[in-house]
Motif scaffolding. Structure first.
Motif: not given
Lengths: 279, 304
Positions: A114-119
């Motif tokens: 989740g955080i990697s895709s958002l970043m």
């Protein structure tokens, strides 16, 4: 040996009670008159009425189905390609990295994906100006990425089991490569492709964490809507929604089971006929 | 021609490039690249800009502060510990409940087996979120389930210990219980797969040679099902350790699990470098060792 089955059957009963009592309780309380979701106040179907007149819920459901249909279809195409590549191409440049890339999303904790895709999406917007706004497109892209590897796993294991000699025979008999693909390989792995699609579809329809990170204003999927309601506590209309979902899924699974066992029986009968004709 | 014969249609030029290339490029662009961003971000410096980070121009270009804090700040260490304990407890309970169920599934009449297997898988097809939600309804103070447990508790214990209701929601107990509930199929299915393949003539031979039933179980069935136990344990432990939804809904926010910490650092504190450092630490400390362990266990099991 005689005593053991009693214990095992007791454990099975206990286990299935554990599986189904919470769901049954949720179904019963969806017909609860009371606004207090856990105290019984008489029978009522008013939560179903309020559910069907709730435009937010309908819109979220349609959005979820749209995302699931598109992402499952693209994920199935890409995942099948990857499965064929891993099962049939023995050596190619970067195979080790490729098989790593196909396994890693399966075990990556959802928060990290989740955080990697958002970043990634935020930085991409910073660098090339796209995606200008997160929402339908970014969620779909993220869903394709983490569901395609499930398709790959299913297709790859089917391909490994399938007899490669049939493909070689077709080649020997003069089929062109694309004919082998469409007449031999794809029909053989078709059941795996179908179950891969179904898996990708349900994974997409069910996802909360990765969707929550990659979505933007105006793109609320059904799980996200439920998530925002449930965080505030137990509400009767979510019970009604859950009951409907369990009903649809239950019917779907039973129907699929009947259809599959019927197809199995027909295939067995065909095989018997073919065998008898050859005798 | 002989090469084409050996490898088939798929090795023809152009075809293989497309079939490998498309998924390869997709995964590199949308999985590997985002992941590398996390790794790079974990040594960046937090800034009050948007996006909130920089790879500072000062001498140490890499900022290891995030990692230093992971290993020195009690908040992160406690979160790691809570995650490990909860995930391990969920895994063990899944094994204790799931093993007899899997063995029972193998032993029941074949006519029943498919129906029961379907019943194991069915909850998996219903929404994960709603399965967590179902337990929120059961564990709440006024629910019939809580009342039932409370009555039983008050009946069993001395009068002084009597309670009005059992505080279940927002505890680590609730987290473990719901994890067991949602991940149990992941334990049962690999166990079933490995138990189904066992040769029951070995059991009969041992019984004929005078083994007691429990000896048969511990000497023959259990050792042979170790690959299934490891596969199931891994399938429960890894997602449980990084779980975000369950601790958020039923967990104790005073002792958060690591998934919650990553999400909070990212969304609330807007500290991308710190969230990334914790994420990398989660992978290096928990996911990778579990993978390696199961890989080598599976290998040594296969060699036997």
């Amino acid at each position: 040996m005689n005593r053991r089955p009693v214990f095992l059957i007791t454990m099975l009963c206990f286990g299935f009670a554990f599986f189904y009592i919470p769901i049954l309780s949720m179904i019963v309380y969806s017909f609860n008159e009371s606004r207090l979701a856990t105290v019984w106040g008489g029978f009522s179907t008013k939560w179903y009425v309020s559910l069907f007149s709730n435009r937010q819920v309908i819109a979220a459901l349609i959005l979820s189905l749209k995302i699931a249909l598109i992402s499952a279809t693209v994920a199935t195409i890409l995942g099948t390609m990857a499965g064929i590549a891993l099962a049939r191409f023995r050596k190619f440049r970067g195979r080790v990295l490729f098989s790593g890339l196909v396994t890693a999303p399966l075990i990556m904790p959802e928060v990290i994906t989740g955080i990697s895709s958002l970043m990634f999406f935020i930085l991409l917007a910073d660098w090339i100006g796209w995606p200008g706004q997160r929402g339908f497109t970014t969620v779909t892209l993220a869903h394709i990425t983490f569901s395609m590897v499930f398709v790959t796993t299913v297709v790859q294991s089917r391909m490994v089991q399938a007899d490669q000699a049939i493909e070689e025979a077709a080649m020997d008999l003069g089929s062109r490569p694309w004919q082998v693909l469409f007449d031999v390989t794809l029909p053989v792995i078709f059941p795996a492709i179908m179950s891969g699609w179904l898996l990708a579809f349900t994974i997409s329809l069910d996802d909360v964490v990765i969707t929550a990170f990659t979505t933007g204003p105006g793109a609320t999927t059904l799980p996200l809507l439920i998530w925002s309601k449930v965080k505030l506590g137990v509400t009767p209309d979510v019970n009604a929604l859950a009951t409907l979902m369990v009903l649809v899924v239950g019917l779907g699974v039973v129907l699929a089971g009947i259809l599959m066992s019927r197809a199995d029986r027909r295939r067995d009968a065909d095989a018997r006929l073919a065998y008898q004709a050859n005798e | 021609m002989s090469k084409a014969y050996k490898t088939g249609w798929f090795d023809r030029k152009g075809w293989s490039d497309i079939i490998i290339g498309l998924p390869y490029v997709w995964l590199v662009a949308l999985f590997l690249l985002p992941f590398l961003i996390v790794v790079a971000m974990s040594v960046a410096t937090k800034t009050p800009t948007a996006p909130p980070f920089s790879f500072g121009g000062d001498y140490p270009l890499l900022n290891w502060e995030g990692y230093e804090r992971v290993f020195s700040d009690g908040l992160y260490l406690r979160a790691f510990l809570t995650s490990v304990v909860n995930a391990a407890a969920a895994m063990l309970l899944c094994l204790i409940v799931g093993y007899p169920m899997a063995l029972g599934l193998v032993r029941v009449a074949p006519a029943w087996r498919n129906i029961l297997l379907m019943l194991v898988i069915l909850p998996f097809w219903t929404s994960f979120l709603l399965r967590v939600y179902a337990w929120m309804g059961l564990m709440g103070k006024n629910s019939w389930f809580n009342k039932l447990l409370t009555d039983w508790w008050n009946f069993v214990v001395p009068v002084d210990w009597a309670v009005n209701s059992i505080p279940m929601m927002h505890t680590n107990f609730a987290v473990v219980l719901v994890m067991v509930y949602t991940y149990l199929p992941f334990m049962i299915l690999p166990l079933y797969a490995s138990l189904e393949r066992l040769d029951t003539t070995l059991d009969e031979a041992a019984l004929d040679l005078g083994s007691r039933p429990h000896q048969v179980f511990f000497d023959i069935t259990l050792p042979q099902s170790v690959p299934g136990i490891i596969a199931g344990g891994m399938l429960v432990f890894i997602p449980a350790a990084g779980e975000l939804v369950i601790p958020t809904l039923v967990g104790n926010s005073a002792s958060p699990m690591i998934g919650r910490v990553i999400s909070d650092e990212f969304n609330q504190a807007r500290d991308w470098p710190m969230a990334s450092a914790v994420a990398v630490a989660l992978l290096v400390l928990m996911v990778v060792p579990t993978m390696l362990y199961s890989h080598f266990q599976a290998k040594s099991g296969g060699a036997k």
